[in-house]
Design an enzyme around this catalytic site. Structure first.
Site, PDB file in Angstrom:
ATOM      1  N   LYS A   1      14.685  -1.089  -8.985  1.00 58.45           N
ATOM      2  CA  LYS A   1      14.435  -1.942 -10.143  1.00 58.45           C
ATOM      3  C   LYS A   1      15.575  -1.745 -11.133  1.00 58.45           C
ATOM      4  CE  LYS A   1       9.415  -2.205  -9.747  1.00 58.45           C
ATOM      5  NZ  LYS A   1       8.103  -2.098 -10.428  1.00 58.45           N
TER       6      LYS A   1
ATOM      7  N   SER B   1      12.325   4.081  -6.263  1.00 58.33           N
ATOM      8  CA  SER B   1      11.014   4.644  -5.950  1.00 58.33           C
ATOM      9  C   SER B   1      10.856   4.736  -4.442  1.00 58.33           C
ATOM     10  CB  SER B   1       9.897   3.775  -6.536  1.00 58.33           C
ATOM     11  OG  SER B   1       9.993   3.706  -7.941  1.00 58.33           O
ATOM     12  N   ALA B   2      10.450   5.897  -3.971  1.00 56.43           N
ATOM     13  CA  ALA B   2      10.263   6.087  -2.536  1.00 56.43           C
ATOM     14  C   ALA B   2       9.179   5.159  -2.016  1.00 56.43           C
ATOM     15  CB  ALA B   2       9.890   7.540  -2.246  1.00 56.43           C
ATOM     16  N   PHE B   3       9.437   4.548  -0.868  1.00 53.99           N
ATOM     17  CA  PHE B   3       8.451   3.686  -0.229  1.00 53.99           C
ATOM     18  C   PHE B   3       7.288   4.519   0.291  1.00 53.99           C
ATOM     19  CE2 PHE B   3      10.550  -0.140  -0.697  1.00 53.99           C
ATOM     20  CZ  PHE B   3      10.018  -1.151   0.085  1.00 53.99           C
ATOM     21  N   LEU B   4       6.097   3.961   0.204  1.00 52.80           N
ATOM     22  CA  LEU B   4       4.950   4.583   0.859  1.00 52.80           C
ATOM     23  C   LEU B   4       5.100   4.413   2.362  1.00 52.80           C
ATOM     24  CD1 LEU B   4       2.099   3.248  -1.450  1.00 52.80           C
ATOM     25  CD2 LEU B   4       3.060   5.557  -1.406  1.00 52.80           C
TER      26      LEU B   4
ATOM     27  N   ASP C   1      -0.944  -3.476 -17.927  1.00 53.34           N
ATOM     28  CA  ASP C   1      -0.788  -4.393 -16.793  1.00 53.34           C
ATOM     29  C   ASP C   1      -1.395  -3.852 -15.502  1.00 53.34           C
ATOM     30  OD1 ASP C   1       0.192  -6.832 -15.743  1.00 53.34           O
ATOM     31  OD2 ASP C   1       1.939  -5.817 -14.907  1.00 53.34           O
TER      32      ASP C   1
ATOM     33  N   GLU D   1      -4.436   0.678  -5.818  1.00 51.87           N
ATOM     34  CA  GLU D   1      -4.398   0.823  -4.361  1.00 51.87           C
ATOM     35  C   GLU D   1      -4.918   2.188  -3.946  1.00 51.87           C
ATOM     36  OE1 GLU D   1      -1.044  -0.502  -2.147  1.00 51.87           O
ATOM     37  OE2 GLU D   1      -0.379  -1.888  -3.705  1.00 51.87           O
TER      38      GLU D   1
ATOM     39  N   ASP E   1       3.667   0.716  -9.768  1.00 49.31           N
ATOM     40  CA  ASP E   1       4.149  -0.332 -10.677  1.00 49.31           C
ATOM     41  C   ASP E   1       3.865   0.021 -12.131  1.00 49.31           C
ATOM     42  OD1 ASP E   1       5.043  -1.823  -8.527  1.00 49.31           O
ATOM     43  OD2 ASP E   1       3.144  -2.896  -8.311  1.00 49.31           O
TER      44      ASP E   1
END
Length: 346
Positions: free
Chosen positions: A42, A146-149, A215, A220, A235
């Site tokens: 981002k 940010s590390a991906f899940l 927001d 999840e 997020d």
């Protein structure tokens, strides 16, 4: 380097009658590394010293790369550990995006600005304009990674609407905003009726209040752990927008339900002590990031002020209902099988 799935979806049809559109006003990229790991990038859209304008609705607010970084550190300090590892980086947009991407659409949106900076923008129905571009200086661009899940095949997860979701329109309010007894309704709904889910919602609300994030429309969970699994705090880029304003409505799950985990309550009390003051612990933690200073001093001091408001809200609940009702004991250690057998033998 490639567009995220959100940006790719935006290349298709867009219902422009909706106030809020998917992916909002932010441009995200997926960066894949040589070891096949992936991270969400981002880019910087707002300078650290800028505050969100008072007239902005939360759903049109900027998304801030430094908020993603700071949220990871705060989440770790609170001992929630529900935000994927996030770090600040300087990216060379020419060498690390333009020259490595195989996406022809992404390649096509690069240009050189009048100030001789390399810029790019998102190609979608309503954001395909150069005024929405992000620019390097001239090639280097700040951003969060940010590390991906793990993939959904390895770690299936659900996206669930937040019971305290806000109205995403210029008019109208949700029931929780007008009904102070709304939590009684939530408590009757599975799984909030007989699991830790409600306590985890309160944890998330406290976290969002501290960072000023309005927001949180969904959360999840990994399905592997069932109804008692923790919530992923994903997020967080709309946090840390206004240090001068404390949005008390974010605390509605706490103030309306009057429950909190004992572990959370103890950690918050600890971070209010002079020797472990939240702002100072955050300041020290954020110094480890390559983009330090990540937050301005007013944002750090706002954390202390908001922490006192959270403690005050819990204290008011305890005064009304008693500590035994408000504070849920999640700190008791389960007995080991050996101890259990010993008791049976006696």
């Amino acid at each position: 380097a490639d567009y995220s799935q959100d940006e790719k979806a935006l290349l298709g049809a867009c219902d422009c009658s909706q106030v809020v559109k998917p992916s909002g006003v932010h441009l995200k990229l997926v960066l894949r590394f040589q070891d096949f790991g992936k991270a969400m990038f981002k880019p910087m859209r707002q300078k650290r010293e800028e505050e969100t304008p008072e007239d902005f609705f939360y759903f049109v607010d900027f998304q801030r790369h430094n908020a993603e970084i700071a949220a990871f550190h705060l989440d770790r300090i609170l001992d929630f550990r529900r935000v994927p590892p996030t770090v600040g980086r300087l990216i060379n947009v020419t060498k690390e995006i333009l020259e490595v991407t195989k996406n022809e659409v992404l390649q096509s949106v690069f240009f050189v600005s009048p100030a001789s900076n390399v810029c790019f923008f998102a190609k979608c129905p309503y954001m395909c304009k150069t005024e929405y571009a992000v620019c390097g200086s001239p090639h280097l661009l700040e951003g969060s990674l940010s590390a991906f899940l793990p993939s959904l095949n390895l770690a299936p997860r659900l996206s669930i609407p937040n019971p305290w979701i806000r109205s995403y329109s210029f008019e109208g309010k949700e029931e929780w905003e007008v009904n102070p007894h709304y939590c009684n309704t939530v408590r009757e709904i599975y799984p909030y009726s007989n699991s830790n889910r409600l306590l985890n919602i309160v944890d998330m609300a406290i976290f969002d209040f501290l960072i000023g994030n309005m927001d949180r429309h969904h959360y999840e969970m990994f399905t592997k752990f069932g109804d008692d699994g923790f919530l992923l705090h994903l997020d967080n880029a709309r946090g840390f927008g206004r240090h001068s304003h404390d949005e008390l409505s974010i605390l509605a799950p706490l103030s309306q339900c009057c429950v909190i985990k004992r572990s959370t309550w103890l950690r918050l009390q600890l971070l209010a002590e002079p020797e472990y003051r939240l702002s100072e612990v955050m300041r020290e933690s954020l110094l480890q990031d390559p983009l330090a200073p990540v937050l301005t001093e007013p944002h750090l001091l706002a954390l202390d002020r908001r922490l006192q408001l959270v403690l005050g809200a819990v204290g008011q609940c305890i005064d009304t209902f008693g500590e035994a009702t408000v504070v849920a004991n999640d700190t008791a250690q389960p007995q080991s099988p050996a101890v259990h057998r010993a008791k049976l033998d006696t």
